[in-house]
Write a protein that holds these residues in place. Structure first.
Motif, PDB file in Angstrom:
ATOM      1  N   VAL A   1       2.555   9.656   7.421  1.00 52.96           N
ATOM      2  CA  VAL A   1       3.408  10.287   6.415  1.00 52.96           C
ATOM      3  C   VAL A   1       2.655  11.406   5.705  1.00 52.96           C
ATOM      4  O   VAL A   1       1.475  11.624   5.962  1.00 52.96           O
TER       5      VAL A   1
ATOM      6  N   ASP B   1       0.835  -1.200   0.000  1.00 59.09           N
ATOM      7  CA  ASP B   1       0.000   0.000   0.000  1.00 59.09           C
ATOM      8  C   ASP B   1       0.869   1.249   0.000  1.00 59.09           C
ATOM      9  O   ASP B   1       1.779   1.363   0.814  1.00 59.09           O
ATOM     10  N   PRO B   2       0.562   2.188  -0.890  1.00 59.61           N
ATOM     11  CA  PRO B   2       1.328   3.437  -0.881  1.00 59.61           C
ATOM     12  C   PRO B   2       1.226   4.111   0.483  1.00 59.61           C
ATOM     13  O   PRO B   2       0.137   4.248   1.035  1.00 59.61           O
ATOM     14  N   GLY B   3       2.356   4.484   1.022  1.00 58.31           N
ATOM     15  CA  GLY B   3       2.353   5.192   2.304  1.00 58.31           C
ATOM     16  C   GLY B   3       2.414   4.281   3.514  1.00 58.31           C
ATOM     17  O   GLY B   3       2.283   4.746   4.640  1.00 58.31           O
ATOM     18  N   ALA B   4       2.617   2.978   3.304  1.00 60.23           N
ATOM     19  CA  ALA B   4       2.594   2.047   4.432  1.00 60.23           C
ATOM     20  C   ALA B   4       3.907   1.276   4.535  1.00 60.23           C
ATOM     21  O   ALA B   4       4.375   0.728   3.551  1.00 60.23           O
TER      22      ALA B   4
ATOM     23  N   VAL C   1      -1.818   8.911   5.079  1.00 59.68           N
ATOM     24  CA  VAL C   1      -1.165   9.983   4.334  1.00 59.68           C
ATOM     25  C   VAL C   1      -1.927  11.281   4.589  1.00 59.68           C
ATOM     26  O   VAL C   1      -3.094  11.408   4.215  1.00 59.68           O
TER      27      VAL C   1
END
Lengths: 630, 153
Positions: free
Chosen positions: A390, A232-235, A464
């Motif tokens: 983030v 997952d983006p941001g994880a 995010v």
């Protein structure tokens, strides 16, 4: 391995954690290494040798405050443990200089720990009388740490991930010993059910129930899998656990293997995490050497081993049927469910898949009981959750908080709010399957149900944060680009549906949106969700649907007025020079690579919009705020 | 003298066996050693495991870290994920492209560098980030990224 041997191993670990000399440990997870922890470590080592001071130097994982890396900890016998942040090779020289001179270093000192906890219990009292260093803030008073509760991350940033002894000193493998000394698999499953633990990979399915289903399926053999294909983006919670405390995941899996009746476990880890794989390999070798893996563990008759399988850069492999195909060596398109893996998984055998964080929660539950765990959290979401905080937030890092904490507490109290005096706009949770939650819902308690009601999901834990300079349509477009790229292409709804949704979003962000686009996106999103086979397709419209739900005005501004309120979408913005503010200093004209700005010195400058590529350099360099973005 | 694709496959078979489940491990070994998975390796793997070349090809082409085309001595993977985008990865990408004179997916004519963009690499706390081979670099600016890439042999 016997109980006595386990005890001896733990004693060795205690001695290595707390030698009768000063000890320094350097945070050397990827976040530390990327900011120069290796250089700090090397310089500390050189200086210790040069000054001849009596100091042990060791390595540890990530304490969570990744923003402040490189982080080091100082353990002087009889004094509080001290945490230092933003170290550099230069400050390392002064650091050792102070210790060699018998002083406590002060540069970069963040906080002191008067005692060390392990779950709820005191593990170590650090201070002798009069040695409290009371002028230094306490760890528990540092806002970033104050509201955290560490269960999954209990050892990260304290133990050396390469030392099984230190893990054992922190009660490691005692849960396994207890379980194998007389708990039946059925009792163990009951305990996990009682704990209320739910899958931390995103689905949130009750872990104990999943174990029970797998156990109940008649079969000669069963498998368990640790899903470490975190994409997952941001994880990046799972990376940090694997790099900082690999044994916690291994012990969890062995306990799970016993409960479920499996003899083999697989850890499926993405190749993007080379350090995690390397540390897992070391930890597995140690666990085999000491008899925690292999035949007849603790003389119980139970045999179990774990193998690592590497993913190779395919997001969809985090989906469980796809992941199993990848392990089997066939093309990893997702398969149908049912049958669920608990009935027919790897090589058609019952298979239980849990994610990294779920597995690392198992030893504490086995040790302290399901009731202990279920006392933490909300009615239906028990325990803690690790989030990676983030984006546009002051303190980025990994935080572990009890379920039920509000988004505001995470973003403002722990995260320190939004940097540069900007306004909070939204927080994206759950990655490409999740949604954007607006400011009006900042007081939402974080648990599986509340996040779903708000149109997002818990997901694996990426958070995010976005500020007012983030364009919400652009964000939705970003997520669609991601899922469109990662879609395996098997289902028409996902493959072509994401193409079409992306085309519409691209049109809107280019200023060519049509009045019917918003309603069409909503309709199309529903159709993609209904007709796709796996989780990727079933959830990919979420970022679009949730942003339309909360930020429809912003979509309308793009479509009806050709405006991007956040001034992000280039086709919709214009740079202009304010005649009142321009002093004719020529700085903008000199910096414009397109020669699109004209004007004489000390006279008004003008931007030729025909030549302007909207790169924003003039805006950045102007000292008089004379360049305006419209 | 480096090993041929067939030799790597043979050595890998000895370690992992010739079952279907060994396919990923064989391909990973080849990709790691040669930087790509040439046709010879696909054919050798298919015949050892007893499936068609097309089946192995379908596995190879599925993963972004596998490549059939030869790649540069160094692979630069710039993260194009949201937290990196929010922190300026587009400017970094543009600077690297300009410097190398190639676009994503291409290799410099001297075979030195392959430039790729990648999905999240889990370094979001210090965005923008990239992997150079296995090594992470974070908090990039166009200048630091250029300097890192200039330092690759």
């Amino acid at each position: 391995m016997s109980a006595g041997q386990l005890d001896t191993l733990g004693q060795e670990g205690l001695l290595s954690l707390y030698p009768e000399r000063t000890r320094i440990s350097v945070g050397m997870a990827t976040c530390g290494l990327a900011t120069g922890a290796q250089a700090v470590y090397d310089r500390l080592s050189q200086e210790i040798e040069r000054t001849g001071c009596d100091v042990v130097l060791s390595k540890t994982g990530c304490l969570g405050f990744c923003q402040k890396e490189p982080i080091i900890d100082l353990f002087i016998p009889g004094k509080p443990r001290l945490t230092f942040v933003e170290m550099s090779p230069e400050s390392a020289v002064e650091f050792i200089g102070a210790i060699a001179a018998g002083r406590v270093p002060t540069d970069g000192l963040l906080c002191r720990h008067d005692q060390e906890l392990l779950l709820d219990d005191v593990f170590r009292d650090y201070c002798s009388e009069g040695e409290e260093l009371t002028g230094v803030p306490l760890y528990t008073d540092v806002p970033f740490f104050a509201k955290q509760m560490k269960i999954a991350l209990r050892n990260c940033g304290l133990v050396d991930p390469g030392s099984i002894e230190e893990y054992v000193a922190r009660s490691g493998y005692s849960a396994l010993h207890t379980v194998l000394s007389g708990t039946s698999p059925a009792e163990l499953i009951e305990e996990v059910k009682l704990s209320g633990l739910r899958g931390r990979g995103g689905g949130g399915f009750p872990t104990g129930l999943k174990w029970e289903f797998t156990r109940r399926t008649e079969a000669e053999d069963r498998f368990i899998v640790c899903n470490a294909d975190e994409g997952d983006p941001g994880a990046y919670m799972d990376r940090s656990i694997l790099e900082g405390d690999p044994h916690s995941v291994i012990e969890g899996m062995i306990i799970g293997g016993y409960a479920i009746g499996a003899s083999t476990g697989f850890i499926y880890c993405r190749t993007e995490y080379p350090l995690a794989i390397q540390r897992l390999e070391v930890a597995l070798e140690q666990a085999r050497l000491h008899g925690f893996l292999g035949d007849d563990i603790f003389g119980s008759g139970f045999s179990f081993d774990i193998r690592i399988r590497e993913g190779s850069g395919a997001f969809v492999c985090g989906e469980e049927t796809s992941l199993m195909h990848s392990i089997e060596g066939v093309s990893p398109e997702p398969g149908n469910r049912p049958p669920f893996p608990s009935e027919s998984g790897l090589w058609e055998k019952p298979t239980n898949i849990n994610n990294v964080e779920t597995w690392s929660n198992i030893p504490p539950i086995a040790l302290k009981g399901g009731k202990w765990y279920s006392a933490i959290g909300t009615e239906k979401s028990k325990g803690t959750k690790v989030f990676s905080l983030v984006g546009k937030v002051t303190n980025t890092g990994l935080v572990e908080v009890p379920m039920g904490i509000t988004l505001r507490e995470i973003i403002y109290d722990i995260g320190g709010g939004i940097p540069d005096d900007r306004e909070f706009k939204a927080v994206q949770t759950g990655g490409p399957s999740g949604g954007c939650i607006p400011a009006s819902l900042l007081d939402l308690p974080v648990d599986y149900e509340r996040l779903a009601e708000a149109g997002s999901i818990m997901g694996s834990g990426g958070m995010v944060v976005m500020d007012e300079d983030t364009c919400i349509v652009d964000i939705a477009k970003y997520f669609l680009e991601f899922t469109n790229d990662e879609s395996c292409g098997k289902c028409t709804s996902c493959r072509d549906g994401s193409d079409l949704m992306l085309a519409i979003l691209t049109r809107i962000t280019s200023g060519e949106g049509r009045p019917e686009d918003i309603d069409f996106l909503l309709e199309l999103g529903e159709a993609v969700m209904d007709a796709s086979q796996c989780g990727l397709g079933q959830t990919l419209p979420n970022p679009v649907l949730s942003t339309i739900k909360y930020f429809r005005d912003e979509y309308s501004a793009h479509i009806e007025r050709a405006e991007c309120p956040a001034h992000v979408c280039k086709p919709l913005i214009v740079y202009r020079i304010d005649p009142e503010a321009c002093t004719g200093c020529t700085l903008c004209a000199r910096n414009c690579s397109m020669s699109a700005i004209r004007g004489e010195p000390r006279k008004l400058h003008v931007i030729d919009t025909g030549r302007c590529t909207k790169c924003g350099v003039c805006y950045d360099v102007c000292k008089f705020n004379a360049v305006i973005l419209e | 003298m480096s090993r041929t694709p067939e030799e790597i496959v043979r050595a890998s078979l000895e370690k992992h066996g010739s079952g279907r489940e060994a396919v990923m491990e064989i391909l990973t070994d080849v990709n790691r050693e040669l930087g790509c998975i040439p046709e010879e390796a696909i054919i050798a793997t298919a015949s050892a495991v007893g499936v068609s070349n097309a089946e192995i090809y379908s596995v190879v082409s599925f993963y972004s870290f596998f490549s059939i085309k030869p790649r540069g001595r160094h692979i630069v993977r710039l993260c194009s994920t949201i937290s990196c985008v929010m922190s300026g990865s587009a400017e970094v990408l543009e600077a690297v492209r300009d410097d190398l004179g190639i676009r994503e997916g291409e290799t410099t004519s001297d075979g030195r560098i392959t430039l790729e963009t990648t999905s999240c690499i889990g370094l979001c706390d210090q965005a923008p980030a990239m992997l150079v081979n296995d090594e992470p670099h974070t908090r990039l600016t166009p200048e630091t990224a250029r300097a890192i890439i200039a330092g690759l042999e």
